[in-house]
Design an enzyme around this catalytic site. Structure first.
Site, PDB file in Angstrom:
ATOM      1  N   HIS A 469      44.087  49.708  82.643  1.00 55.31           N
ATOM      2  CA  HIS A 469      42.601  51.496  82.760  1.00 55.31           C
ATOM      3  C   HIS A 469      42.270  51.039  83.700  1.00 55.31           C
ATOM      4  CE1 HIS A 469      41.002  47.820  79.210  1.00 55.31           C
ATOM      5  NE2 HIS A 469      41.915  48.930  78.380  1.00 55.31           N
ATOM      6  N   PRO A 470      43.148  52.384  83.993  1.00 61.24           N
ATOM      7  CA  PRO A 470      42.744  52.871  86.138  1.00 61.24           C
ATOM      8  C   PRO A 470      41.972  53.818  85.471  1.00 61.24           C
ATOM      9  CG  PRO A 470      45.480  53.121  84.989  1.00 61.24           C
ATOM     10  CD  PRO A 470      44.735  51.959  84.191  1.00 61.24           C
TER      11      PRO A 470
END
Length: 562
Positions: A469-470
């Site tokens: 989930h960058p």
């Protein structure tokens, strides 16, 4: 290639939405550029095959972080989607909007107009919830959302939810509705047994339009500026370099890694970073590539006392039967991501909304889909969702094929380490409830020896993994915030004719998986770009534990009462 009104760079979770929505206007021409190729593959379309495309070079950019100083120097994987649909074609298909307070936090951070009551209409517009529309859910949007097999195929799903209740946490029928906090069924972007990527939900129905061109296997080198305005895109295709001009705007939707990298290669970013990389500065924007946030998770694994887990389905014959049923009927174990129950809890008193998330899996597997050990087991993917640590993304050269330097700085902040200690201990307590006692065998990891603060810290450093989930590397923010790259309509400050629309625009990471809020952002910005009146705000009730300041959960453990 002919000039166009809008160039959208990246056919991912946001780019496919933008291309479809912008091309609804027949007087508007749109070109969508994608570095990858087609998403047509059984491994992409079959939900249970989710671990396969993420591990294929055909579908994954294959980024890695620099050695992470607070994870004993480990280099962490950072997979990003490389095909139509982008990361929505390789993700776990978990549908989590985030908590309502996350979006109010965006507005408090300087993202004017991005509060929950303004975002909710666009979540509803995007979604076709299997249960139909209501005050919180959409019933007729492009994106299919369901609850998999509704936990029918394995008793462990219900046992996990009941264990949360017995530990004193609330139940929630719909964590994407009025109440996120608690335990309940998990939702997924699957429609009629097939992955609901944005390529399938948005782009394919629009591809027959004469005013939309989709060009795959096209590597964008940079955005071209004239007198501070983005006017064209330079790209490589079939070994040649071309330019495509945009009459109205260039929209960068290359993701939380690709978007800041492309801006920096184009001369928009921190002046010192650009100079060190040999890129002429068009706009000194110090926030481009900073503020990188991500979720970490671990696999909490137990042996199972009963032979009922997915591990019994990993032999070649069982896989063949699952695949055959899916090919013929789009049903059964092939039609789910297997995360069919979940939980959202608060790590301590004084936290207003949940900051720990659980994905329960009735099998003990590695992320490549192989068994974690011989025999039967189950696991929960768990981790804190509101990290304090911040990282960055930076180019090393102007070359479009050179990987950037990515540093997450995971666990740099002391609060993140405290949150992980709480996470491990709270999870053990949940699995210690009566509902799980018929199933819980040996705790395989972390293991009984991992008990003290120092032991937990060391184990987490060595075993945590990215939850993929960058985000937050080109954030929306106030004009007086020097690190705010974008204004409230996602326009890049300091230049004109240029926007960024993807998960990089988040000011703060949301509590949960990022596909749903990314799609919401693209839906909302599409209306802004087209000059449409924004959908009316929706002021609906949101459940918050009224005693959140003084207690960590809303009830007393049933086990402690017995």
């Amino acid at each position: 290639m002919r000039d166009t009104d809008y160039i959208v760079i990246g056919a991912g979770s946001a780019g496919c939405v933008l291309a479809a929505r912008l091309s609804e206007d027949p007087d508007t021409s749109v070109v969508l550029l994608e570095a990858g190729g087609s998403d047509r593959s059984i491994f992409v379309q079959m939900p249970s095959a989710l671990s396969i495309p993420m591990n294929m070079k055909r579908f994954n950019w294959g980024y890695h972080s620099d050695p992470e100083p607070y994870l004993d120097g480990r280099m962490m994987d950072c997979p990003r989607g490389l095909a139509l649909g982008g990361s929505s074609s390789i993700n776990g298909m978990v549908y989590v909007r985030g908590h309502a307070c996350d979006f109010d936090q965006w507005q408090q951070s300087g993202a004017t107009g991005w509060n929950y009551k303004s975002c909710l209409p666009y979540f509803k517009k995007a979604e076709s919830w299997i249960g139909g529309g209501n005050d919180y859910r959409g019933g007729s949007g492009p994106l299919p959302v369901c609850a998999g097999n509704e936990m029918r195929l394995n008793p462990l799903y219900a046992a996990f939810i009941e264990s949360g209740r017995q530990a004193g946490y609330p139940l929630t029928d719909d964590y994407n509705g009025a109440q996120q906090e608690g335990f309940g069924p998990m939702h997924m972007t699957v429609g009629r047994g097939i992955r609901g990527s944005t390529a399938r939900a948005y782009l394919r129905p629009a591809m027959s339009r004469r005013n939309l061109r989709v060009v795959t296997r096209t590597l964008v080198c940079r955005v071209v500026f004239e007198s501070g305005r983005a006017v064209a895109v330079e790209y490589e295709k079939d070994g040649q370099v071309f330019q495509l001009r945009a009459h109205r705007e260039v929209i960068v939707s290359a993701g939380s890694i690709g978007s800041p990298v492309l801006l920096q290669r184009s001369g928009v970013g921190p002046g010192s970073v650009l100079s060190d990389a040999g890129v002429p500065v068009v706009c000194d924007s110090p926030g481009v590539g900073e503020n990188l946030q991500d979720h970490l998770e671990i696999y909490f694994q137990y042996r199972c006392r009963k032979p009922i887990t997915l591990n019994r389905k990993l032999n070649p014959l069982s896989k063949a039967l699952i695949g055959a049923r899916w090919l013929m009927f789009k049903s059964g174990l092939g039609a789910t991501n297997h995360f069919e129950s979940c939980g959202f809890i608060r790590s301590r008193a004084g936290i207003e909304w949940p900051d720990i998330q659980y994905h329960f899996l009735p099998g003990a597997l590695r992320y490549d889909g192989r068994a974690a050990f011989d025999g039967h087991g189950f696991q929960v993917h768990v981790g804190p969702n509101k990290p304090s640590s911040r990282g960055r993304v930076r180019i090393n050269s102007p070359g479009p094929r050179d990987n950037p330097s990515i540093l997450f700085n995971y666990l740099e902040h002391e609060q993140d380490r405290l949150d992980w200690r709480a996470c491990i201990r709270l999870t053990r307590e949940i699995f210690g409830q009566q509902a799980m006692s018929p199933y819980c065998g040996e705790e395989l990891q972390p293991g009984d020896a991992v008990e003290t603060d120092d032991a937990i810290d060391a184990w987490v450093r060595q075993n945590c993994e990215t939850a993929y989930h960058p985000s937050c590397t080109c954030p929306i923010g106030a004009e007086n915030d020097r690190l705010a790259v974008l204004d409230h309509e996602c326009r890049v400050r300091g230049v004109s004719g240029l926007r960024v629309v993807d998960s990089s625009v988040f000011p703060v990471i949301t509590n949960g998986n990022l596909n749903a809020p990314t799609i919401m952002v693209a839906e909302r910005v599409s209306d802004m770009i087209l000059g449409r009146e924004l959908l009316p705000t929706l002021d609906v009730p949101v459940w918050i534990d009224e005693h959140w300041r003084t207690r960590q959960r809303s009830g007393t453990s049933l086990q402690s009462e017995s």
